[in-house]
Design a protein around this motif. Sequence first.
Motif, PDB file in Angstrom:
ATOM      1  N   MET A 153     -26.120   3.695 -20.271  1.00  0.00           N
ATOM      2  CA  MET A 153     -26.738   4.831 -19.593  1.00  0.00           C
ATOM      3  C   MET A 153     -25.959   5.178 -18.321  1.00  0.00           C
ATOM      4  N   ARG A 154     -26.122   6.425 -17.880  1.00  0.00           N
ATOM      5  CA  ARG A 154     -25.493   6.906 -16.650  1.00  0.00           C
ATOM      6  C   ARG A 154     -26.559   6.969 -15.559  1.00  0.00           C
ATOM      7  N   ILE A 155     -26.299   6.318 -14.439  1.00  0.00           N
ATOM      8  CA  ILE A 155     -27.249   6.290 -13.335  1.00  0.00           C
ATOM      9  C   ILE A 155     -26.634   7.002 -12.125  1.00  0.00           C
ATOM     10  N   GLY A 156     -27.365   7.968 -11.577  1.00  0.00           N
ATOM     11  CA  GLY A 156     -26.948   8.635 -10.363  1.00  0.00           C
ATOM     12  C   GLY A 156     -27.451   7.882  -9.150  1.00  0.00           C
ATOM     13  N   LEU A 157     -26.730   7.985  -8.045  1.00  0.00           N
ATOM     14  CA  LEU A 157     -27.138   7.333  -6.805  1.00  0.00           C
ATOM     15  C   LEU A 157     -26.892   8.278  -5.634  1.00  0.00           C
ATOM     16  N   VAL A 158     -27.928   8.482  -4.831  1.00  0.00           N
ATOM     17  CA  VAL A 158     -27.813   9.313  -3.634  1.00  0.00           C
ATOM     18  C   VAL A 158     -27.888   8.417  -2.409  1.00  0.00           C
ATOM     19  N   GLY A 159     -26.852   8.482  -1.572  1.00  0.00           N
ATOM     20  CA  GLY A 159     -26.828   7.675  -0.359  1.00  0.00           C
ATOM     21  C   GLY A 159     -25.965   6.447  -0.537  1.00  0.00           C
ATOM     22  N   VAL A 160     -24.832   6.388   0.158  1.00  0.00           N
ATOM     23  CA  VAL A 160     -23.922   5.255   0.007  1.00  0.00           C
ATOM     24  C   VAL A 160     -23.716   4.533   1.338  1.00  0.00           C
TER      25      VAL A 160
END
Length: 333
Positions: free
Chosen positions: A1-8
Amino acid sequence: MRIGLVGVGRIGAFHAATLKGLPAVEQVVMADADPSRAELTAKELGAEFAPDVPALLTSGIDGLVIAAATSAHAELIEAAVAAGIATFCEKPVALDLAETQRVVELVEGSDVPVHIGFQRRFDAGYQAAAQQVRSGELGFIHHIRANTNDAFPPPAGYIPTSGGFFRDCTVHDFDIIRYVTGREVVSVYATGANRGEAFFGEYGDVDAAAALLTLDDSTFAAVSGTRYNAAGHDVRMEVLGSLGSIAVGLDEHTALRSMEAGVTFPGGDPHTTFMDRFRPAYVAELTAFTEVVAGTRDVPCTVRDALQAFRIADACELSRSENRVVLLEEIGR
């Protein structure tokens, strides 16, 4: 699956590295308020980069992890729900109770799963404690003692948007008390003080606090914490029952020294950060989120769970400011 992430930022980059190591995750796609930072972090981890949140949400992701600034949580959850994307969001849901309630209503009115990040629920010690309590092996529970002692304070710039000590720090204790006992808090009495850097007081915050919670079965829970515990990052819970007593977080890394002659326990190096203390729990937490995304697991910590912990924190802040017992029924549901 592809997981998006906001905030690094610190926790976001930590989550990104964790996600990259999970077997279920094929790719991580990153975005940040500072696109150049997201691009750099993505390059370092071999992940994909999205220039902004709209681009991220339309990049074919199966799930979204929100590790952005607290002020952006509610808006990002709303956008993810509108896009029909299963979401994990670091606590809190929003900056204040009214906005939290609005997001709860939004999420519960949809069929989009939203998992809130209270990682202690995935710590093996707390899970074992919950099993002991709920099985009745400890008899009736009469007292709980819980503490969260940070090894060092956060920077001054963090405090204005933190929500204050109870909402930012001991809210984890409030949530885990609910989780371990399966009970609700009915009243609180709280106090706090600014003993260290003056910037805490300048923003109306404290750097040490304590609260006595009364649960709906008359169990008493004493919660304490500080931003100044140079001995190490110390998070523990004691559960005292009529048939037995147990402790979580009491191991070789506990940041305490015994004054009894001949006692050498604990002998290990203390933890220094929350990520050090709860690293396995964070991995388990995000593994659980991938199962939520896959549809094989129910949400293990809901927006309503987060609302209940926030209500307790709000009650403690009101109690501290007015120096009185506060009933949870006084705090909006």
